[in-house]
Design an enzyme around this catalytic site. Structure first.
Site, PDB file in Angstrom:
ATOM      1  N   ARG A   1       0.847  -1.210   0.000  1.00 43.27           N
ATOM      2  CA  ARG A   1       0.000   0.000   0.000  1.00 43.27           C
ATOM      3  C   ARG A   1       0.874   1.248   0.000  1.00 43.27           C
ATOM      4  O   ARG A   1       0.477   2.306  -0.480  1.00 43.27           O
ATOM      5  CB  ARG A   1      -0.959   0.016   1.195  1.00 43.27           C
TER       6      ARG A   1
ATOM      7  N   TYR B   1     -15.873  16.469 -15.579  1.00 43.74           N
ATOM      8  CA  TYR B   1     -16.392  15.108 -15.514  1.00 43.74           C
ATOM      9  C   TYR B   1     -17.357  15.019 -14.318  1.00 43.74           C
ATOM     10  O   TYR B   1     -17.056  15.531 -13.237  1.00 43.74           O
ATOM     11  CB  TYR B   1     -15.222  14.135 -15.356  1.00 43.74           C
TER      12      TYR B   1
ATOM     13  N   ASP C   1      -7.268  17.839 -15.504  1.00 41.17           N
ATOM     14  CA  ASP C   1      -7.649  16.466 -15.846  1.00 41.17           C
ATOM     15  C   ASP C   1      -7.490  16.367 -17.363  1.00 41.17           C
ATOM     16  O   ASP C   1      -8.279  16.914 -18.129  1.00 41.17           O
ATOM     17  CB  ASP C   1      -9.097  16.207 -15.421  1.00 41.17           C
TER      18      ASP C   1
ATOM     19  N   LYS D   1      -8.438   4.957 -19.411  1.00 38.15           N
ATOM     20  CA  LYS D   1      -8.817   5.282 -20.789  1.00 38.15           C
ATOM     21  C   LYS D   1      -7.624   5.087 -21.742  1.00 38.15           C
ATOM     22  O   LYS D   1      -7.187   3.973 -21.947  1.00 38.15           O
ATOM     23  CB  LYS D   1      -9.352   6.715 -20.829  1.00 38.15           C
TER      24      LYS D   1
END
Ligand SMILES: Cc1ncc(COP(=O)(O)O)c(C=O)c1O
Length: 387
Positions: free
Chosen positions: A112, A165, A235, A260
């Site tokens: 982590r 978004y 972004d 994406k």
């Protein structure tokens, strides 16, 4: 006969591995255990960035970087990046733990906090963006959440473009607002003016925007934001590194839904924050606490997807332009939004600012009924939400 290699020798990896980031917050000893001499499992590095930053920096094209970045180098190194599928890592002795806690020696402790395969993928995305540093997440929203939680506090204001978004907008509206973060929304063309007014801690925007693919003057927004003492965060999911270089235009941080174009195969969620090292490391520190980190196997798949990144994106841009032109010439289509079309309001800016116009095209057939009819009659094109 040669003696069998000792156990400790046989588990050491050669010096081709990626070191973890140097800043460690995972372990803090108020009274470090008093132990002597240590070793470590993963040793030094000679990855792509090391070469780029060497005596004679090599300038590589994005297409070249996408093939080579994040790949191990050095004697007898594997050609592909190994998946280090382990949650935790051995320490040879307590002294090694202390060195880890001080952020020395290229040590790993717990996945982590940092993982070698994820580290390699972070190096790759940083190299593609021309960023000082990068931190990867389990999704684009994980990246955006960590970035905002790391960089803004209760009472701070975020200037945000209205064309955001939906998930990001709802994060600001429904979640961060509960922690006292205020969002001041501005139309994309009014962003520079909104930043000039000052008073904000961070300016958050996208370019091209969803769904009308408006193009924001990135250099002007970055300059004005910096002038007002705030941080700029773009972004850039709709325009990956081959198409747009926000950091070169002065933006502090670039975020990607790497789900994406970067991954490219619609099989994994992934998010990235890249840019100024001090800011990225602040985000990394919060990311470890939030826990939305990337899995090693997904990091491997991202690296694998990146090998064809330039080929895919070049073809997607070319196909999108062809589709946009065809749609615009079709009498049944009312309007097409694509920055590569001279009819787009930001075509000139897109030509100056972008290398190619991206793989997304938006169009209208006039009414909701016609749109539904068109949608239901699609044969080859998938009725699906993503890019
Ligand atoms: C522009 C943009 N930003 C962020 C996101 C969120 O990314 P993810 O789905 O990887 O969490 C998306 C996803 O559709 C997006 O299109």
């Amino acid at each position: 006969m040669d003696a069998a290699p000792s156990m400790s020798r046989s588990v050491r990896t050669p010096g081709y591995w990626y070191p973890p980031p140097t800043r460690h917050e995972a372990l803090q000893f108020s009274q470090p255990p008093d132990m002597t001499s240590g070793g470590f499992f993963f040793s030094g590095v000679s990855g792509l960035n090391a070469e780029v930053a060497g005596d004679r920096p090599r300038r590589m094209k994005v297409a070249t970087i996408s093939v080579h970045a994040g790949t191990p180098e050095g004697p007898n190194a594997p050609l592909t990046t190994p998946v280090v599928q382990s949650t935790t890592f051995r320490f040879e002795n307590a002294e090694a733990v202390q060195r880890y806690a001080r952020g020395e020696g290229g040590l790993y402790m717990y996945s982590r906090d940092e993982n070698p395969t994820v580290r390699a993928a972070e190096e790759a995305v940083a190299a593609l963006e021309g960023a000082e540093s990068c931190v990867l997440f389990g999704s684009g929203m994980g990246a955006m959440t960590a970035a905002l939680m790391a960089l803004v506090s209760g009472g701070d204001e975020v200037v945000a473009a209205t064309a955001l978004y939906g998930g990001t907008y709802k994060l600001l509206r429904d979640v961060l607002s509960r922690f006292g973060v205020r969002a001041r929304m501005a139309e994309p063309e009014a962003l520079v003016e909104a930043c000039r007014r000052g008073g904000a801690r961070l300016c958050l925007f996208e370019s091209p925007t969803n769904p009308t693919l408006r193009v924001v003057d990135i250099e002007a927004v970055a300059r004005t934001t910096r002038g007002s003492g705030a941080i700029s965060l773009i972004d850039s999911t709709f325009a990956p590194p081959l198409v747009q270089r926000p950091l070169a235009l002065g933006v502090d941080l670039v975020m990607h839904s790497a789900t994406k174009f970067l991954n490219g195969h619609s099989d994994h969620l992934c998010g990235a924050i890249a840019g100024r090292k001090d800011l990225v490391e602040t985000v990394r520190g919060v990311a470890r606490k939030l826990g939305a980190v990337l899995d090693a196997q997904v990091a491997y798949d991202l690296l694998r997807g990146l090998k064809t990144f330039a080929l895919r994106v070049e073809r997607q841009c070319a196909s999108a332009l062809q589709v946009a032109r065809w749609l615009e010439s079709n009498g049944a289509v009312k309007r097409v939004w694509y920055p590569g079309l001279p009819s787009h309001p930001d075509h000139d800016l897109a030509r100056r600012q972008m290398n190619g116009f991206g793989g997304m095209v938006t169009f209208s057939v006039g009414t909701r009924e016609k749109a539904f009819r068109f949608w239901d009659r699609l044969k080859l094109v998938a009725r699906a939400a993503s890019l």
